[in-house]
Design a protein around this motif. Structure first.
Motif, PDB file in Angstrom:
ATOM      1  N   PHE A  98       1.038  -1.165  -0.030  1.00 23.26           N
ATOM      2  CA  PHE A  98       0.127  -0.074  -0.009  1.00 23.26           C
ATOM      3  C   PHE A  98       0.764   1.212   0.030  1.00 23.26           C
ATOM      4  N   ASN A  99       0.570   2.146  -0.872  1.00 21.97           N
ATOM      5  CA  ASN A  99       1.242   3.369  -0.756  1.00 21.97           C
ATOM      6  C   ASN A  99       0.624   4.314   0.071  1.00 21.97           C
ATOM      7  N   GLU A 100       1.184   4.756   1.039  1.00 15.96           N
ATOM      8  CA  GLU A 100       0.798   5.449   2.140  1.00 15.96           C
ATOM      9  C   GLU A 100       0.948   6.845   2.149  1.00 15.96           C
ATOM     10  N   GLY A 101       1.864   7.298   1.014  1.00 19.23           N
ATOM     11  CA  GLY A 101       2.265   8.704   1.007  1.00 19.23           C
ATOM     12  C   GLY A 101       1.498   9.749  -0.159  1.00 19.23           C
ATOM     13  N   PRO A 102       1.902  10.641  -0.310  1.00 19.54           N
ATOM     14  CA  PRO A 102       1.320  11.304  -1.515  1.00 19.54           C
ATOM     15  C   PRO A 102       2.095  11.148  -2.880  1.00 19.54           C
ATOM     16  N   GLU A 103       3.361  10.790  -2.723  1.00 17.34           N
ATOM     17  CA  GLU A 103       4.131  10.466  -3.848  1.00 17.34           C
ATOM     18  C   GLU A 103       3.712   9.450  -4.621  1.00 17.34           C
ATOM     19  N   GLU A 104       3.606   9.836  -6.066  1.00 12.90           N
ATOM     20  CA  GLU A 104       2.900   8.740  -6.995  1.00 12.90           C
ATOM     21  C   GLU A 104       3.809   7.688  -7.320  1.00 12.90           C
ATOM     22  N   TRP A 105       3.395   6.424  -7.193  1.00 18.69           N
ATOM     23  CA  TRP A 105       4.255   5.301  -7.459  1.00 18.69           C
ATOM     24  C   TRP A 105       3.909   4.944  -8.902  1.00 18.69           C
ATOM     25  N   PRO A 106       4.745   4.165  -9.819  1.00 16.57           N
ATOM     26  CA  PRO A 106       4.314   3.609 -10.861  1.00 16.57           C
ATOM     27  C   PRO A 106       3.290   2.667 -10.766  1.00 16.57           C
ATOM     28  N   SER A 107       2.178   2.506 -11.704  1.00 17.61           N
ATOM     29  CA  SER A 107       1.245   1.480 -11.209  1.00 17.61           C
ATOM     30  C   SER A 107       0.860   0.754 -12.878  1.00 17.61           C
ATOM     31  N   GLY A 108       0.030  -0.247 -12.668  1.00 19.13           N
ATOM     32  CA  GLY A 108      -0.632  -0.810 -13.821  1.00 19.13           C
ATOM     33  C   GLY A 108       0.566  -1.362 -14.623  1.00 19.13           C
ATOM     34  N   GLU A 109       0.584  -0.952 -15.867  1.00 17.66           N
ATOM     35  CA  GLU A 109       1.451  -1.445 -16.835  1.00 17.66           C
ATOM     36  C   GLU A 109       2.813  -0.741 -16.591  1.00 17.66           C
ATOM     37  N   ASP A 110       2.932   0.229 -15.923  1.00 20.65           N
ATOM     38  CA  ASP A 110       4.064   0.935 -15.820  1.00 20.65           C
ATOM     39  C   ASP A 110       4.875   0.587 -14.394  1.00 20.65           C
ATOM     40  N   ALA A 111       4.111  -0.325 -13.572  1.00 18.96           N
ATOM     41  CA  ALA A 111       4.587  -0.795 -12.275  1.00 18.96           C
ATOM     42  C   ALA A 111       6.036  -1.550 -12.798  1.00 18.96           C
ATOM     43  N   ILE A 112       7.046  -1.274 -11.674  1.00 20.82           N
ATOM     44  CA  ILE A 112       8.494  -1.603 -11.897  1.00 20.82           C
ATOM     45  C   ILE A 112       8.987  -2.094 -10.601  1.00 20.82           C
ATOM     46  N   CYS A 113       9.638  -3.094 -10.362  1.00 22.75           N
ATOM     47  CA  CYS A 113      10.430  -3.718  -9.236  1.00 22.75           C
ATOM     48  C   CYS A 113      11.818  -3.495  -9.280  1.00 22.75           C
ATOM     49  N   HIS A 114      12.536  -2.815  -8.416  1.00 23.53           N
ATOM     50  CA  HIS A 114      13.982  -2.906  -8.528  1.00 23.53           C
ATOM     51  C   HIS A 114      14.533  -4.098  -7.803  1.00 23.53           C
TER      52      HIS A 114
END
Length: 231
Positions: A98-114
Motif C-alpha cells: 500500500f502506498n501510504e504517502g502522496p508521492e505517486e508510484w508507477p502502477s498498472g503496466e508501468d509498475a516496476i520492481c528494483h
C-alpha cells in the motif's frame, strides 16, 4: 543462506550461470573489453547520473530492464547497474504494498520492481551487491517474498547494446540469487526499523535512508562455494 541448504537443481543452475559469467569475461578479454565498457561505448562523455545506454536496456519478452550510471557519494566504484523487472514480467499473483504517502508510484503496466544494484570496479568486475529505498529508483514497492519471486524471471535475451554484457548480467543474478534474496529480505527489515525510529516520516521517501542492504561479492569465490556444495 548456506548454499548446502539449497536443492541440487538450484545449485546446478547457479553453477551454469557462473560458467556463463566466466565465458563472458573470456570473450570480452580477447578484445580488451569489459562489461561496463560495452555499455558506455558510443555514449559520449560519461556524465554523472545519466543512464547508460540512453533509454536503458529492456527485453520486450521477459520485461527485464537495467541501466548503468554513477554519482558522487557512492563507494569506491566506477559505477553501478540497477536491475529491474516490469509489471508484465512479474508473477500474476504479486501485488505492490500500500502506498501510504502522496508521492505517486508507477502502477498498472508501468509498475516496476528494483531487484538489486551491482557495484562495479574500474576494470568492469562486480564488487558488491546492494538494495535501495523506493525513492532512489522511483520504483513500485513489492514486499520481499514477491520481489524475490521475480528473480528467476530476470533475463536479457537479445544482443543490444552488448550480447556479452546482457548474458553476464543475467548470469550474475542467477549465480548470486540466494544472496540477492537475503538482501531483499534485509531491505524490508531496514525499512521497518527506519519506520520505528522515524515515526513522523514516510520510510519509503525519507532521503536519510538510501542504501538498505549490501554485500561484498566475488564471482570466483561464489563459483568455488557452489562447486563444494554440489560435491
Amino acid at each position: 543462506m548456506g548454499l548446502k541448504k539449497l536443492s541440487r537443481k538450484r545449485l546446478t543452475e547457479m553453477l551454469r550461470a557462473g560458467e556463463e559469467v566466466l565465458e563472458c569475461y573470456r570473450v570480452l578479454a580477447k578484445t580488451g573489453a569489459n562489461t561496463t565498457g560495452e555499455i558506455l561505448r558510443g555514449g559520449g562523455e560519461f556524465v554523472e547520473w545519466d543512464h547508460y545506454p540512453a533509454g536503458d536496456v529492456f527485453d520486450r519478452e521477459t520485461y527485464s530492464q537495467y541501466y548503468y550510471h554513477a554519482h558522487r557519494g557512492a563507494w569506491n566504484e566506477h559505477g553501478h547497474f540497477h536491475v529491474f523487472l516490469r509489471q508484465d514480467g512479474m508473477p500474476p499473483e504479486v501485488r505492490p504494498v500500500f502506498n501510504e504517502g502522496p508521492e505517486e508510484w508507477p502502477s498498472g503496466e508501468d509498475a516496476i520492481c528494483h531487484l538489486v544494484a551491482i557495484s562495479m570496479d574500474e576494470y568492469g568486475f562486480p564488487q558488491r551487491l546492494f538494495t535501495t529505498n523506493r525513492w532512489v529508483t522511483g520504483e513500485t514497492w513489492y514486499a520481499a517474498p514477491d520481489a524475490t519471486a521475480m528473480l528467476d524471471r530476470f533475463s536479457i535475451d537479445h544482443t543490444w547494446p552488448s550480447w556479452a554484457t546482457n548474458r553476464w548480467i543475467s548470469g550474475l543474478v542467477r549465480l548470486f540469487r540466494p544472496q540477492i534474496a537475503d538482501l531483499i529480505t534485509a531491505r524490508d527489515q531496514a525499512v521497518a526499523e527506519w519506520r520505528e525510529s522515524h515515526p513522523n516520516e514516510n520510510p519509503f521517501e525519507d532521503r536519510g535512508l538510501e542504501v538498505t542492504s549490501k554485500l561484498e561479492i566475488s564471482v570466483d569465490d561464489q563459483i568455488t562455494a557452489v562447486r563444494r556444495a554440489l560435491a
